[in-house]
Write a protein that holds these residues in place. Structure first.
Motif: not given
Length: 485
Positions: A149-152, A138-147, A122-125, A128-136
């Motif tokens: 919220l803009g990479g945050a 199922n964002f990693a359902q591809s099963g790899v190093q998925a990204s 997680i990028d804490p700062s 360009s991103i508005e915090y707090p981040l709400s982690v989806p």
């Protein structure tokens, strides 16, 4: 973002309501508030936490009669481009925060090797991103190093087939296991190595696991031992099952129970200069893991007050109990070369364990200072209330042999995260309490939430805290300023 704000406000409203009902306030006990910034929410079972930190670069470094292995920046060559994983915005950008979770975030579960679990980066700062981040969820359902919220938020590693030990180490005894499953501890070998999670894949009473992870989240490629690869589990990677011809353990031990905490010990004292880590298991035993020669014990069960069969008090009983481990290589005592500080949540104490070099060359390991009955002392204080985790006030970030998030710099104090009352205690190594703060959000005490992990930033200016909720379906990451008194 409106939905995120409603979620956070809902959390605060719930907390505030409980505070009113109970008639409590953050200042009721005369403890100053430490107001937190919410970095991320929707991290189920948020547990171990660490800022990545800088992996010390450069060629092999002389150490005694041998050379330390190449660190990540100069040795790991993804796609022929050194440092792809540690550049700005990448998964191991030194400023990012690694957070353990009990969720795979949609990544398919590896079969028959334990519960879901992952580490997020997680990028804490990011400005360009508005915090707090709400982690989806199922964002990693591809099963790899998925990204997302803009990479945050990025997936580092999970209990999913993509990260099986067998991918890089098909002949390992633990080839069918991944490096992360219900993670409860994390120690980064920033000096000359990799990242080491500690896991309870089958709960506190089942076999534990510990792993060595490359920047792609896979267990160690080109491992010194083909039998270990990058994952230790149960007794499958004990010294007597790793070395051939068969070699007995120097000190008996195994990961027979869930791994609940870990800390980097440094290069092995046997002259190989291979990394060695200490792991505490739920029954209170301590083991050591050598990347080439396998696992030996350090201390028998019950040395640390056990977590086995224990649970947090209502309403936060859903989280898996864990503890904090720190290593002090700068001990000034005349009878110990290293010390371990281990929190004992249900005893409200911190165990101080003195270690020496044990055995004869070439089979030297870390062991308890003899006589073993006097090798363990305890820090007791009325300020300790379910001390779930520890963090250095100043972590060692420069030593070519010890640099780690779990290594105390010379003469450093340490922070204690109290799950029982959501306070953070600054404590000297002799147990003297320097200061106490209560974590709040917008000055509202977290009465229905529980601190579950703590880490300091590399520059020492910030403290990162994970928290969980009664259902364990919600959790998150907070940032608070460090304090000196």
């Amino acid at each position: 973002m409106a939905q995120i704000r409603r979620t956070v406000l809902g959390i605060l409203a719930l907390v505030a309501g409980i505070a009113v009902i109970d008639g409590k306030a953050a200042w009721a006990q005369g403890i100053s508030r430490l107001d937190a910034r919410v970095i991320a929410i929707n991290i189920p079972g948020a547990s171990a936490v660490s800022q990545v930190g800088t992996f010390i670069p450069g060629p092999p470094t002389p150490f005694g009669q041998c050379f330390l292995p190449h660190p990540i920046p100069g040795f790991f060559l993804p796609g022929g481009n050194p440092g792809d994983f540690i550049k700005t915005g990448a998964v191991l950008d030194p400023n990012r925060i690694l957070v353990g979770s009990r969720s795979n975030f949609g990544a398919p579960l590896a079969l028959n090797v334990g519960q879901e679990g992952s580490f997020l980066s997680i990028d804490p700062s990011d400005p360009s991103i508005e915090y707090p981040l709400s982690v989806p969820p199922n964002f990693a359902q591809s099963g790899v190093q998925a990204s997302t919220l803009g990479g945050a938020v990025q997936m580092f590693s999970a209990n999913s087939p993509h990260w099986l030990n067998g991918v890089n180490n098909h002949g390992a005894n633990t080839a069918s296991y991944t490096g992360v499953s219900n993670p409860l501890g994390l120690s980064n070998n920033n000096a000359f190595g990799r990242l080491w999670p500690a896991n309870a894949p089958f709960g506190d009473s089942g076999d534990g696991s510990s792993s060595i992870l490359d920047p792609d989240g896979l267990p160690l490629k080109g491992a010194p031992s083909a039998i270990i690869g990058g994952v230790y589990v149960g007794d499958l990677t004990n010294r007597d099952k790793v070395l051939g011809p068969q070699h007995p353990q120097i000190i008996a031990g195994s990961l027979s129970k869930g791994a609940v905490g870990t800390a980097f010990l440094g290069p092995s004292p046997d002259g190989t200069c291979r990394a060695v880590f200490a792991v505490v298991t739920a029954d209170g035993a301590i083991v050591q893991e050598h990347t080439q020669k396998g696992l030996d014990g350090i201390a028998p069960k019950g040395t640390v007050k056990p977590l086995l069969g224990r649970s947090w008090d209502l309403p936060n009983q859903g989280g898996e109990p864990r503890l904090g481990v720190l290593m002090n290589p700068y001990t000034a005592t005349h009878f110990a070369a290293w010390q371990l500080f281990v929190s004992e949540p249900f005893n409200n104490t911190i165990a101080v364990i003195n270690l020496v070099v044990f055995g004869t060359a070439p089979d030297q390991v870390f062991g308890l200072r003899p006589p073993t009955s006097s090798s363990v002392s305890r820090i007791s204080s009325s300020s300790l209330n379910l001390p779930v985790d520890l963090a250095p006030v100043k972590r060692d970030a420069a030593s070519i042999t010890w640099a780690s998030n779990t290594t105390l710099d010379e003469d450093s104090d340490f922070f204690v995260a109290n799950r029982g009352d959501n306070t953070i205690v600054r404590m000297r190594q002799d147990g003297h309490v320097v200061g106490i703060r209560r974590v709040t959000i917008d000055s509202i005490p977290l009465e229905n939430f529980a601190i579950n992990g703590i880490a300091t930033s590399v520059d020492g200016s910030k403290i990162y805290v994970t928290f969980t909720t009664p259902t364990n379906l919600q959790g998150g990451l907070l940032e608070v300023p460090a304090f000196s008194d």
